[in-house]
Design a protein around this motif. Structure first.
Motif, PDB file in Angstrom:
ATOM      1  N   PRO A   1       0.800  -1.215   0.051  1.00  0.00           N
ATOM      2  CA  PRO A   1      -0.133   0.044  -0.137  1.00  0.00           C
ATOM      3  C   PRO A   1       0.792   1.132  -0.196  1.00  0.00           C
ATOM      4  N   SER A   2       0.315   2.217  -0.832  1.00  0.00           N
ATOM      5  CA  SER A   2       1.259   3.680  -0.798  1.00  0.00           C
ATOM      6  C   SER A   2       1.622   4.185   0.428  1.00  0.00           C
ATOM      7  N   GLN A   3       0.893   4.178   1.340  1.00  0.00           N
ATOM      8  CA  GLN A   3       1.206   4.718   2.698  1.00  0.00           C
ATOM      9  C   GLN A   3       2.422   3.881   3.211  1.00  0.00           C
ATOM     10  N   ALA A   4       2.580   2.749   3.049  1.00  0.00           N
ATOM     11  CA  ALA A   4       3.858   1.930   3.366  1.00  0.00           C
ATOM     12  C   ALA A   4       4.918   1.937   2.969  1.00  0.00           C
ATOM     13  N   VAL A   5       4.774   2.657   1.679  1.00  0.00           N
ATOM     14  CA  VAL A   5       6.342   2.563   0.893  1.00  0.00           C
ATOM     15  C   VAL A   5       7.298   3.378   1.658  1.00  0.00           C
ATOM     16  N   PRO A   6       7.149   4.610   2.103  1.00  0.00           N
ATOM     17  CA  PRO A   6       8.253   5.258   2.756  1.00  0.00           C
ATOM     18  C   PRO A   6       8.900   4.371   3.885  1.00  0.00           C
TER      19      PRO A   6
ATOM     20  N   ILE B   1       6.201  -0.197  -7.521  1.00  0.00           N
ATOM     21  CA  ILE B   1       5.179  -0.590  -8.620  1.00  0.00           C
ATOM     22  C   ILE B   1       4.045  -0.008  -7.779  1.00  0.00           C
ATOM     23  N   SER B   2       3.559   0.091  -6.616  1.00  0.00           N
ATOM     24  CA  SER B   2       2.478   0.479  -5.951  1.00  0.00           C
ATOM     25  C   SER B   2       2.143   1.960  -6.632  1.00  0.00           C
ATOM     26  N   ALA B   3       0.879   2.133  -6.919  1.00  0.00           N
ATOM     27  CA  ALA B   3       0.038   3.347  -7.180  1.00  0.00           C
ATOM     28  C   ALA B   3      -0.431   4.183  -5.779  1.00  0.00           C
ATOM     29  N   GLY B   4      -0.904   5.190  -6.418  1.00  0.00           N
ATOM     30  CA  GLY B   4      -1.685   5.953  -5.207  1.00  0.00           C
ATOM     31  C   GLY B   4      -0.804   7.150  -4.714  1.00  0.00           C
TER      32      GLY B   4
ATOM     33  N   GLY C   1      -3.286  13.105  -6.633  1.00  0.00           N
ATOM     34  CA  GLY C   1      -3.518  14.652  -6.115  1.00  0.00           C
ATOM     35  C   GLY C   1      -2.615  15.092  -5.156  1.00  0.00           C
ATOM     36  N   GLU C   2      -2.919  15.883  -4.317  1.00  0.00           N
ATOM     37  CA  GLU C   2      -2.143  16.520  -3.648  1.00  0.00           C
ATOM     38  C   GLU C   2      -1.448  15.893  -2.428  1.00  0.00           C
ATOM     39  N   GLU C   3      -2.292  15.123  -1.799  1.00  0.00           N
ATOM     40  CA  GLU C   3      -1.800  14.155  -0.764  1.00  0.00           C
ATOM     41  C   GLU C   3      -0.840  12.923  -1.403  1.00  0.00           C
ATOM     42  N   GLY C   4      -1.135  12.351  -2.259  1.00  0.00           N
ATOM     43  CA  GLY C   4      -0.269  11.575  -2.992  1.00  0.00           C
ATOM     44  C   GLY C   4       0.934  12.194  -3.646  1.00  0.00           C
ATOM     45  N   LYS C   5       1.090  13.513  -3.798  1.00  0.00           N
ATOM     46  CA  LYS C   5       2.150  14.150  -4.243  1.00  0.00           C
ATOM     47  C   LYS C   5       3.060  14.336  -2.875  1.00  0.00           C
ATOM     48  N   ARG C   6       2.384  14.734  -1.759  1.00  0.00           N
ATOM     49  CA  ARG C   6       3.338  14.696  -0.564  1.00  0.00           C
ATOM     50  C   ARG C   6       3.879  13.365  -0.283  1.00  0.00           C
ATOM     51  N   LEU C   7       3.058  12.573  -0.350  1.00  0.00           N
ATOM     52  CA  LEU C   7       3.638  11.017   0.052  1.00  0.00           C
ATOM     53  C   LEU C   7       4.644  10.664  -0.977  1.00  0.00           C
TER      54      LEU C   7
END
Length: 189
Positions: free
Chosen positions: A49-54, A71-74, A79-85
């Motif tokens: 999941p994108s939130q776990a990538v960092p 490979i993960s998306a999100g 959008g802006e939240e995804g850009k910050r991530l």
């Protein structure tokens, strides 16, 4: 699907699946975290999941991994939240000295018989050839692979860049221009 592609297409290296909830993946012993793998790791392929990538990129840095494909998306495509991530992922990769392909990409394919790596979720391994293909669009990548299969067109390398948070077409073009197995470079930008 990506692990299956690596495992079943004759990859010449050692593959370590990482999954905190499984003892094995396709019959291969799995590790709960990348830092638990007993050997060095050259490349990490992230499908989490994108939130776990960092956090996973941080673990990769602790393990000494030098390259990662996300490979993960999100990310910025949402959008802006995804850009910050995505910026957090990029910062973690830079801090850890990790070259990063993606996120939001199909993966990579290297048909060199001494490597034979299909680190993508494309449905089949293309034939070996002298054409390298680079694309930001994963959807176009799958269409090109399907077309190439029908026309018996081979590839040396096949690379989906996704969002280009770190590695861009400039670095890939430079690398491929020096690749002895590549005579033609096609790019969809």
């Amino acid at each position: 699907a990506v692990f299956s592609n690596i495992l079943l297409n004759g990859y010449k290296g050692i593959v370590y699946p990482v999954n905190p909830h499984a003892k094995s993946v396709l019959g291969v012993k799995s590790y709960p975290r990348i830092v638990d793998i007993p050997d060095e790791v050259d490349l990490a392929i992230l499908i989490v999941p994108s939130q776990a990538v960092p956090g996973v990129i941080r673990e990769c840095a602790r393990k000494g991994v030098k390259s990662a494909i996300v490979i993960s998306a999100g990310f910025k495509e949402t959008g802006e939240e995804g850009k910050r991530l995505e910026e957090k992922v990029k910062a973690e990769a830079r801090r850890g000295g990790i070259s990063l392909l993606g996120p939001n990409c199909l993966g990579i394919i290297n048909t060199d018989p001494s490597v034979s790596l299909n680190a993508s979720f494309a449905t089949s391994m293309p034939r070996e050839g002298n054409v390298a293909f680079i694309s930001q669009s994963g959807a176009l990548c799958t269409a090109v692979l399907d077309y190439a299969k029908g026309e018996s067109i081979g590839f040396s390398k096949f690379i989906s860049m996704g969002n280009k948070a770190d590695i861009t077409e400039n670095e890939l073009l430079r690398f491929l221009s020096e690749d002895p197995r590549t005579e033609v470079i096609l790019m969809y930008l």
